[in-house]
Design an enzyme around this catalytic site. Sequence first.
Site, mmCIF file in Angstrom:
data_model
loop_
_atom_site.group_PDB
_atom_site.id
_atom_site.type_symbol
_atom_site.label_atom_id
_atom_site.label_comp_id
_atom_site.label_asym_id
_atom_site.label_seq_id
_atom_site.Cartn_x
_atom_site.Cartn_y
_atom_site.Cartn_z
ATOM 1 N N SER A 1 -4.244 -6.815 6.788
ATOM 2 C CA SER A 1 -3.858 -5.935 5.692
ATOM 3 C C SER A 1 -2.772 -4.995 6.195
ATOM 4 C CB SER A 1 -5.066 -5.125 5.203
ATOM 5 O OG SER A 1 -4.730 -4.373 4.056
ATOM 6 N N GLU A 2 -1.703 -4.857 5.425
ATOM 7 C CA GLU A 2 -0.512 -4.147 5.895
ATOM 8 C C GLU A 2 -0.766 -2.687 6.272
ATOM 9 O OE1 GLU A 2 1.385 -3.083 1.542
ATOM 10 O OE2 GLU A 2 1.205 -5.161 2.187
#
Length: 416
Positions: free
Chosen positions: A338-339
């Site tokens: 997840s960024e």
Amino acid sequence: MLAIKKQALASASRVLFRTGVLSGLATGAARAYHSKLYKSSDEAIEGVKSGNTLLIGGFGLCGIPENLLKAIARRKDIQQLTAVSNNAGTADYGLGTLLQSRQIKRMVSSYVGENKEFSRQYLGGELEVELLPQGTIAERVRSGGAGIPAFYTLTGVGTQVETGGIPIKYNKEGEVVIASEPRETKVFNGRKYLMEEGIVGDFALVKAWKGDELGNLVFKYAASNFNAPMATAGKITIAEVEEIVPVGELKPNEIHISGIHVHRILKGETYEKRIEKLTLRRSAEEESELPEAMKQRIHIIKRAAREFQDGMYVNLGIGMPVLASNYIDPSITVHLQSENGILGMGPFPTAEEVDADLVNAGKESVTVLPGGTCFSSDVSFGMIRGNRLDMTILGGMQVSSRGDLSNWMVPRKMVK
């Protein structure tokens, strides 16, 4: 510049001289140290003034410096601020409160999100907004903190990020009065890159889980996000923490941000730690009762999840893609990234597993699987930019049969 340097020196000269014992050192001797501890958020923001550039940590509402933002909001004399932050939270909390009080002149962000007041002010010509790719903001801030004036990146090549013309400010008639400038470009190994400049703030406002009087900081789970790079790039960095621990309690190998970057630290007065999108794991029975539109979304993402192969590292974008964490074939291992700083992301939590410091890129509550890791946003986008991922699943407003994605902006009408 000179005034800021004088202010930083004045801040350093006013700290208390205390004697502490640093446990675990080879000498075992007592050591004197300067405390950077402030009594309150109001005291800690001393010197912030109109026209300053503020770097604000957090991702959505996760890891935001709640108390420092409230202190700025109480100072109505502080106006015309430039705020650098991934987004502006919600209309009624976090950085959004400074938009409500009209204390911000310009936002430098990657995402407007669900903050309707942010969107309204921008489209209504009341607010300047410099929209940048999220990884570019993270790297610009990291570079600024590392003393790097500029760098080259592929991100934005062939778009208006390169050519300029993205609306920054409208007038009340909806005409563009300030637009983004074209970027300088250069070819490396046959590919075109564009240049982005480092960002340094007059003040950085960050939030950590634990800290000591020397300014050493430890983050919890995904709350490292933009806090870590922002902490390094402020001429004066102010950190609020949930817990102040004695000097020496934090072991050297568990400190995320060294006190050299932090000028002021305080224990936050109160914490709500809101979760923007509380999302819980559903049983098969609960899914069968969902609205038809949601069932269609789940059907699409279940099909997308069939593309996963054993051992893959996969990034999930916001929207439907984040649902994929709930539909992985149990016979394979997929490492979901997840960024906002998670690798090894698991499914949505049960009610008992919910943690405000664990959210995905869509600001939804998630879990982390055994062996998972958490890190800052600049490290996360380094993984992405450095081609460490095998696959990414993206969400878009519209997609063509060729795979072209439309953006999230309709000039003068809508921006997401």
